[in-house]
Every structure is written in C-alpha cells, then in structure tokens.
Write an enzyme that holds these catalytic residues in place. Sequence first.
Site, PDB file in Angstrom:
ATOM      1  N   ASP A 183       0.852  -1.180   0.000  1.00  0.00           N
ATOM      2  CA  ASP A 183       0.000   0.000   0.000  1.00  0.00           C
ATOM      3  C   ASP A 183       0.893   1.236   0.000  1.00  0.00           C
ATOM      4  O   ASP A 183       1.697   1.437   0.914  1.00  0.00           O
ATOM      5  CB  ASP A 183      -0.901  -0.004   1.237  1.00  0.00           C
ATOM      6  N   ASP A 220      -2.932   4.629  -2.452  1.00  0.00           N
ATOM      7  CA  ASP A 220      -3.988   5.224  -1.647  1.00  0.00           C
ATOM      8  C   ASP A 220      -4.317   6.634  -2.144  1.00  0.00           C
ATOM      9  O   ASP A 220      -3.411   7.444  -2.382  1.00  0.00           O
ATOM     10  CB  ASP A 220      -3.509   5.276  -0.190  1.00  0.00           C
ATOM     11  N   GLU A 248      -6.292   4.120  -6.066  1.00  0.00           N
ATOM     12  CA  GLU A 248      -7.597   4.399  -5.473  1.00  0.00           C
ATOM     13  C   GLU A 248      -8.054   5.767  -5.972  1.00  0.00           C
ATOM     14  O   GLU A 248      -7.403   6.772  -5.719  1.00  0.00           O
ATOM     15  CB  GLU A 248      -7.498   4.396  -3.950  1.00  0.00           C
ATOM     16  N   HIS A 307     -11.059  -2.534   3.139  1.00  0.00           N
ATOM     17  CA  HIS A 307     -10.895  -2.127   4.533  1.00  0.00           C
ATOM     18  C   HIS A 307     -11.694  -0.878   4.894  1.00  0.00           C
ATOM     19  O   HIS A 307     -11.841  -0.562   6.079  1.00  0.00           O
ATOM     20  CB  HIS A 307      -9.412  -1.889   4.817  1.00  0.00           C
ATOM     21  N   ASP A 308     -12.197  -0.157   3.903  1.00  0.00           N
ATOM     22  CA  ASP A 308     -12.989   1.054   4.140  1.00  0.00           C
ATOM     23  C   ASP A 308     -14.482   0.843   3.946  1.00  0.00           C
ATOM     24  O   ASP A 308     -15.270   1.763   4.178  1.00  0.00           O
ATOM     25  CB  ASP A 308     -12.546   2.171   3.185  1.00  0.00           C
TER      26      ASP A 308
END
Length: 549
Positions: A98, A200, A242, A316-317
């Site tokens: 990440d 990210d 993302e 995860h969000d």
Amino acid sequence: METKWWHDAVVYQIYPRSFCDANGDGIGDLAGIIARLDYLRTLGVNVIWLSPVYRSPMDDNGYDISDYCDIAPEFGTLEEMDALIAEAARRDIRIVMDLVVNHTSDEHPWFVEARKSKDNPYRDYYIWRAPQADGSAPDVQRSCFGGSAWEFDAATGEYYFHLFSKRQPDLNWANPKVQREVHRMMNWWLDRGIGGFRMDVIDLIGKDVDAGVTTNGPRLHALLREMNAATFGERDVLTVGEAWSATPEIAKLYSDPLRRELSMVFQFEHITITHDPVEGKWKPRAFDLREFKKVITKWQTALADTGWNSLFWNNHDLPRAVSKYGDPGRYRVESAKMLATALHFLKGTPYVYQGEEIGMTNVRFDSIADYQDIESLNLYRERTAAGVPHAAMMEGIYANGRDNARTPMQWDDTVNAGFTAGTPWLKVNPNYREINAAAALDDPNSIFHHYRRLIALRKERAAMVHGDYRPLFEAHPQVFAYERKLGGECIVVISNFFAEPVELELPDGLRGVRGECLVSNYDSCGELGHTLALRPYESFALALGARAA
C-alpha cells in the site's frame, strides 16, 4: 492489448492489524500472515495487497506513515517483511504494498523539520498558508474526517493542509524534491522484490488548494507518468490507484497502457449509488439493482478495449459485501456465493477482501465506545453535536462504518476466533463460532470452496478474462445477467439478487440451450427452457460454446 500476468490474477487484501496475531499482543502481524500463507495458496490467489505495515503512530491505523523504509514494531521487523516476500514467492504469490503518499504522519521526520521554521529546508515538503486577516483558516475546505482541512501551527504562525486527520499533513507534490524522495522510496521497495503498489487516494496528489481543487488536479496525470518513468514503468508489476473521483474517461487516462501511468484504478460508482446524495454513506440508500447494472455495464463497455477494470465488493474502508448486497441471515451462504459469481465473471481483476471468502458479516457493537475507526468516531461526535440523533448515526455506522471490515479474521471457533491468544485490539464479531475458516475448509459446499472454484476457472477459461461483455435482461429489477464471449466460447452468467424466487422469460437465443455448468450456488445450473425459474439468490455460469451475436 498486450496480455499481462495480472489479467487473470486474483488479489487478496490483507488488513494486517486484523488478520492473524502470532505473538499474542492482540494485534495482527507479519509472522501471523506468514503462518497463514498456505491457507491463501489453498484458496488459489496469487497476489496479496498488504495494507500499510510501515512505521506509524497509528492515528489512522497505519495510513499515517512516519517512516516508509521501516516496519511498525507491532507488525514486526524489516527482516520479517523480507521473509514474507520470500515465503509468498515460494507459493507463487506476489506482495503488493500500500503506497500512501498523498500525506504522511505528523511524526515523519520531514514534517518534524518542516514545522521548526518557515525557512526550514523541509518546509515546502508540505502545504502551508498564512492566516486570513482575522487569524482564521485560509479557506473553508473540509477534511474527509470532519472539521477544517487546515490546522494552525502556533510555532510558525501558519496553517498546514490535511485532507484527512490533522495528524496526516498533505505532501506538496508541486515540489520536485518530494517527487524524487517518493520515487527513491518506491524503488527501494521494488528492489526488495515486491510485486507492485496499491496507491492510496492517488487522485489527490495533483491538487491545487488555492483553486479549491483537490481531486483530478491539473498535474495529476503528468505526475503519474513521471512516477512510472522513474520507478515501476520497466518492471513487470501491478499498480492500482484508489480514485473515488474517477469516471470511465478518467479511468482510461490512468490505465491505457500507451499512456504509461497505472495498470488499473479502483472506481467507486457502484459503491456510492447506495449513499445519500447529501449525507453520504452515513445515511444509506436502498440498493437499486437496475441502477447498479447500468453502472457495471457502463464501466465494462467503456474499458472493454482501452484500460482495465478492478472488480470488488468490499475492502478495509467498506462494509461487508454479504451484509450490504446479500442476506447475512437465512441466505448468507447462497447470497455470498451469488455475489462472488456475479463479480468474478466480469472483465477485470477481482479483489477478495479478507473474510469475504468465508462470508464474514457486518457487526453491531453495543456502544460507540466499542468502535476504533477515527472516521466513524470523529463524524459521530461532530454530527451528534449538530443535532443528528444518536440512533440515526449508529444506524449509519452499522451499515457503512469502516470497523465492519476490520473486526478480526475469524479462523476457528476457539476464543477470539483463533485470531489472538491475547485481547484483540477490536472486538471479534460474536458470530465467529458459526462463521470461521476452519469450518469453511471442512465443508466442500462452503463459500470458501466456491471462491476456490471461481479463482481456478480464471486460469482455465480465457473468455472469463478477455471475453467481450454483453448485458442480458437489462431492465429486470431482480436479475443481473450477462454473457462473456471470446472466439468459439460463450459464458452466460445469471444471478438472482434477491430472496424472492423469480421466473424469467428467456429470449430465443437462450431457450432450450444446453451447456457445461461451470459453477452454481445450488446443486446444479438452472434449466434453460422457454422460461427459467430462479430460487432465492440463485446464481450460476454456463459455458455454451459458440453463439451468434
């Protein structure tokens, strides 16, 4: 389009804090991941997306990085990270790191130096502005976590910009020194043998705060092309950005191989159609299948020949897929399998979030005090203070709060779901005694083994990876169906998204057709007569051989 190894890959996302704790401190770690690699090999995935394990004060669970070239002590050591990369490679699994470079932690040495004085060499690594005449913030831009995006620094008398927590100051990507530092760090990791980066909120790095532009800023794509040329461009790796703001046309800019930016992006249009236009995810809207199908078809069509799709239900969000789009109760197994089938036959690279493969569900903790997520806690305080009722805010958290995805992985029915011998950092979902990996492995009809079959099929069926997409029953309010066609093979996928049975009137091209049942969430594929009767959440894929357009 040139075929890449990641076209038929399936990626498994690990949220390290919640995956497996090897040392009993209640926090998942690298040693725990290494201990579970054979489980992932059995599942059949060949890429792990590893959420951040860098050194961090954990204000935002690792998305606030204080040292990009070291590992947070609660997760392990750099030597253990090297061991994970090597042990995964022995099982033909690549590690995707990440990459969080829109911002750092306020404890990063760059920011520690930057706030010492206005003329410090690192000052321009971040975004600073003078107060307005009355001493207030430079403008009214807001943080994604609530409150102002500007934080006053008393020592130097200026405000710094942060789109997330005030402990996550945004980097100044207009500074070439920042770019070079990030490129150097990326190459350092690539040289250690990782298989790429998940980037990210990468659509924020081109921001122009003075113009009020945060997403898709004027220099975004130039920055990505520079990054590509300086780091991963000549390496055979996967890169996924993302990009909450992406449209199909913007996604082509990211993922067209000729532009030399990224492999693909995560877009979220299929997610946000269930969010209230004003209140966002904290006031959920009912799922509308017809609207969902339009979104999927739009993206499948737009990126059919240029670019590449990422395919996912959760991360995860986001809330657990079976709770959001299926039935976490009576039809949990059937609906979880249905969601998997509907997604994995689309064109793109599928992503499986930890626990999705065993049908883990959302959680309803008794008290707001049981939650850990900074976003949920900040927004709860802000909105209840503004008059939003406690019960309404809790319903939003139950439906869409990030801790739904972060409860510890449910390995077995022993204490704490086999996640830890200590006290877990976040409570375990109480349903772990019924829903766990050990039980799933032992049951040949489990959700886990359904995922295994889907993942194996991607290696066997070129039409599943590269075939053309054509929607079926577009106006139907209950059924999502499509076909994938490549050369002499056609695969038809039909899914009932609801608990109510439904009978379909089949078009001439499907009536009476016989084919090979590739996968089904019941005992067999449906019979394609003049009509087709679908049971609750029934889903299957048929290989029909050659079919006329």
